[in-house]
Scaffold this motif. Structure first.
Motif, mmCIF file in Angstrom:
data_model
loop_
_atom_site.group_PDB
_atom_site.id
_atom_site.type_symbol
_atom_site.label_atom_id
_atom_site.label_comp_id
_atom_site.label_asym_id
_atom_site.label_seq_id
_atom_site.Cartn_x
_atom_site.Cartn_y
_atom_site.Cartn_z
ATOM 1 N N ALA A 56 11.971 6.993 10.218
ATOM 2 C CA ALA A 56 11.490 7.961 11.201
ATOM 3 C C ALA A 56 10.761 7.221 12.314
ATOM 4 O O ALA A 56 10.047 6.239 12.074
ATOM 5 C CB ALA A 56 10.555 8.967 10.548
ATOM 6 N N ILE A 57 10.950 7.676 13.543
ATOM 7 C CA ILE A 57 10.291 7.058 14.697
ATOM 8 C C ILE A 57 8.968 7.782 14.949
ATOM 9 O O ILE A 57 8.969 8.978 15.251
ATOM 10 C CB ILE A 57 11.173 7.141 15.951
ATOM 11 N N GLY A 93 0.793 -1.214 0.000
ATOM 12 C CA GLY A 93 0.000 0.000 0.000
ATOM 13 C C GLY A 93 0.825 1.263 0.000
ATOM 14 O O GLY A 93 2.043 1.244 0.080
ATOM 15 N N VAL A 94 0.142 2.404 -0.069
ATOM 16 C CA VAL A 94 0.792 3.704 -0.065
ATOM 17 C C VAL A 94 1.177 4.069 1.361
ATOM 18 O O VAL A 94 0.418 3.858 2.300
ATOM 19 C CB VAL A 94 -0.159 4.774 -0.645
ATOM 20 N N ILE A 95 2.367 4.609 1.535
ATOM 21 C CA ILE A 95 2.814 5.011 2.861
ATOM 22 C C ILE A 95 2.015 6.217 3.334
ATOM 23 O O ILE A 95 1.888 7.215 2.627
ATOM 24 C CB ILE A 95 4.318 5.339 2.848
ATOM 25 N N VAL A 96 1.468 6.123 4.528
ATOM 26 C CA VAL A 96 0.715 7.219 5.126
ATOM 27 C C VAL A 96 1.680 8.074 5.946
ATOM 28 O O VAL A 96 2.357 7.557 6.825
ATOM 29 C CB VAL A 96 -0.417 6.684 6.033
ATOM 30 N N PRO A 97 1.775 9.349 5.694
ATOM 31 C CA PRO A 97 2.785 10.165 6.371
ATOM 32 C C PRO A 97 2.586 10.252 7.879
ATOM 33 O O PRO A 97 1.461 10.287 8.373
ATOM 34 C CB PRO A 97 2.620 11.551 5.727
ATOM 35 N N HIS A 98 3.711 10.305 8.604
ATOM 36 C CA HIS A 98 3.673 10.640 10.031
ATOM 37 C C HIS A 98 3.422 12.139 10.154
ATOM 38 O O HIS A 98 4.048 12.935 9.454
ATOM 39 C CB HIS A 98 5.025 10.352 10.693
ATOM 40 N N ARG A 99 2.553 12.524 11.053
ATOM 41 C CA ARG A 99 2.385 13.947 11.336
ATOM 42 C C ARG A 99 3.367 14.405 12.409
ATOM 43 O O ARG A 99 3.848 15.526 12.387
ATOM 44 C CB ARG A 99 0.955 14.248 11.784
ATOM 45 N N VAL A 100 3.621 13.509 13.374
ATOM 46 C CA VAL A 100 4.521 13.852 14.475
ATOM 47 C C VAL A 100 5.520 12.720 14.644
ATOM 48 O O VAL A 100 5.151 11.542 14.620
ATOM 49 C CB VAL A 100 3.742 14.070 15.794
ATOM 50 N N MET A 101 6.776 13.081 14.819
ATOM 51 C CA MET A 101 7.855 12.095 14.919
ATOM 52 C C MET A 101 8.682 12.326 16.177
ATOM 53 O O MET A 101 8.577 13.371 16.827
ATOM 54 C CB MET A 101 8.742 12.178 13.676
ATOM 55 N N ALA A 102 9.513 11.346 16.499
ATOM 56 C CA ALA A 102 10.349 11.426 17.697
ATOM 57 C C ALA A 102 11.789 11.048 17.391
ATOM 58 O O ALA A 102 12.497 10.534 18.244
ATOM 59 C CB ALA A 102 9.777 10.521 18.793
ATOM 60 N N GLY A 103 12.219 11.268 16.163
ATOM 61 C CA GLY A 103 13.609 11.002 15.842
ATOM 62 C C GLY A 103 13.775 10.092 14.647
ATOM 63 O O GLY A 103 12.836 9.820 13.894
#
Length: 336
Positions: free
Chosen positions: A312-313, A229-239
């Motif tokens: 991305a975490i 499937g298509v990657i769904v973007p992270h809105r908030v990350m931690a590193g």
């Protein structure tokens, strides 16, 4: 194996990754450099976006003046630990590469000089020159041990020649540079034919090389189609889990500094080393904004490179679960 897509992180987690963010923002200069002395590549690997973007983006060689300026500036910073003379390219296609290795080491004696190559141009002549150069480590992305597997992975039909030259280099390295770390990488291990992994392990077993057999999938920050499937973007990350990651400056042949070695489309623009020193780019507002998004100090803007990267975490993922570089990729995928 089919991997799940990453999910939206719904909320900012106060303080999550903030210690690392403060540490990174306090750095006056990168600890690691990755320099693209040429944008060229002589292969067409199915798991690399270079084939796609070399048709649409300008290509070229880094000027001697720009390269020397970068290396000389790095030489003023003893904290620089590693200079990688490769970045989204095939470094052996740079006709000045060996001379640039010598210059980088002369100006930065404390730093390890490293290369990753696909081995296509690693003939006996260039091999001898590399062994005489002050390289600390060399990686060869070979990806197969059979000609048909290699053709399917890279589009090339000259595996016998490439393997023969690689064997010669390995033998010469044992005799002349046993201190040189040599890694053979197989990124598309899930494409190996039945029994091929055992064959390559037996073949290289006594050669004194490190085998890096990687069964994971990376979309290269959404630049390749993701299975499942298509990657769904992270809105908030931690590193970021990438080795080096935000501690490393990535300089294209044009002088543009991009955020990461996944930025094949060159969409992140932290600065221009033709108009700024690398130190100015490193402490500049573009890098600060990118790090604040990557470490959860604010929500990611639309199109932010890291928001669609598997390394991305996600902010909803605990540091214990996601932040270890030593975790198997299956565990990372399960956490995402």
């Amino acid at each position: 194996m089919t991997h799940p897509t990453n999910q939206l992180a719904p909320t900012i987690v106060p303080g999550h990754g903030s210690g690392q963010l403060d540490e990174l923002l306090a750095e006056a200069f990168p600890r690691m450099l990755m320099i693209q002395s040429t944008s060229a590549c002589n292969s067409s690997c199915v798991f690399c976006p270079h084939t796609r973007f070399r048709k649409t983006l300008p290509q070229g060689q880094m000027s001697d003046a720009l390269f020397s300026r970068l290396i000389d500036e790095a030489g003023e910073h003893p904290e620089v630990a590693c200079i990688n003379l490769f970045l989204m390219n095939e470094p052996l296609m740079d006709p000045h590469l060996v001379e640039r290795i010598h210059r980088a080491k002369a100006k930065n004696p404390q730093a390890q000089i490293s290369l990753w190559t696909n081995g296509v141009a690693l003939d006996p002549e260039i091999g001898q020159r590399l062994l005489a150069a002050p390289l600390g480590s060399l990686g060869v992305s070979i990806h197969a041990h059979r000609a048909e597997t290699y053709r399917l992975a890279t589009g090339r039909r000259d595996f016998a020649r490439i393997l023969r030259n690689l064997v010669h280099f390995v033998e010469q390295r044992l005799a002349r540079r046993p201190d040189l770390t040599l890694v053979l990488r197989y990124v598309a291990a899930n494409r190996l034919a039945p029994g091929e992994e055992r064959e390559l392990m037996d073949f290289w077993g006594e050669a004194g090389v490190v085998l890096d057999i990687d069964e994971g999938f990376l979309s290269r920050a959404g630049n390749l189609e993701a299975p499942g499937g298509v990657i769904v973007p992270h809105r908030v990350m931690a590193g970021c889990q990438a080795l080096g990651g935000p501690k490393q400056a990535h300089v294209l042949f044009t002088g543009q500094v991009v955020l990461c070695c996944m930025d094949y489309a060159r969409i992140s623009d932290l600065g221009d080393c033709n108009r700024q020193s690398l130190a100015e780019v490193w402490s500049g507002p573009q890098r600060r904004a990118a790090l604040e998004m990557l470490y959860g100090a604010r929500e990611a803007e639309e199109g932010f490179l890291c928001s669609r990267c598997e390394l991305a975490i996600p902010a909803h993922c605990s540091a214990e679960t996601c932040a270890s570089l030593n975790l198997p990729k299956d565990a990372i995928w399960a956490a995402i």
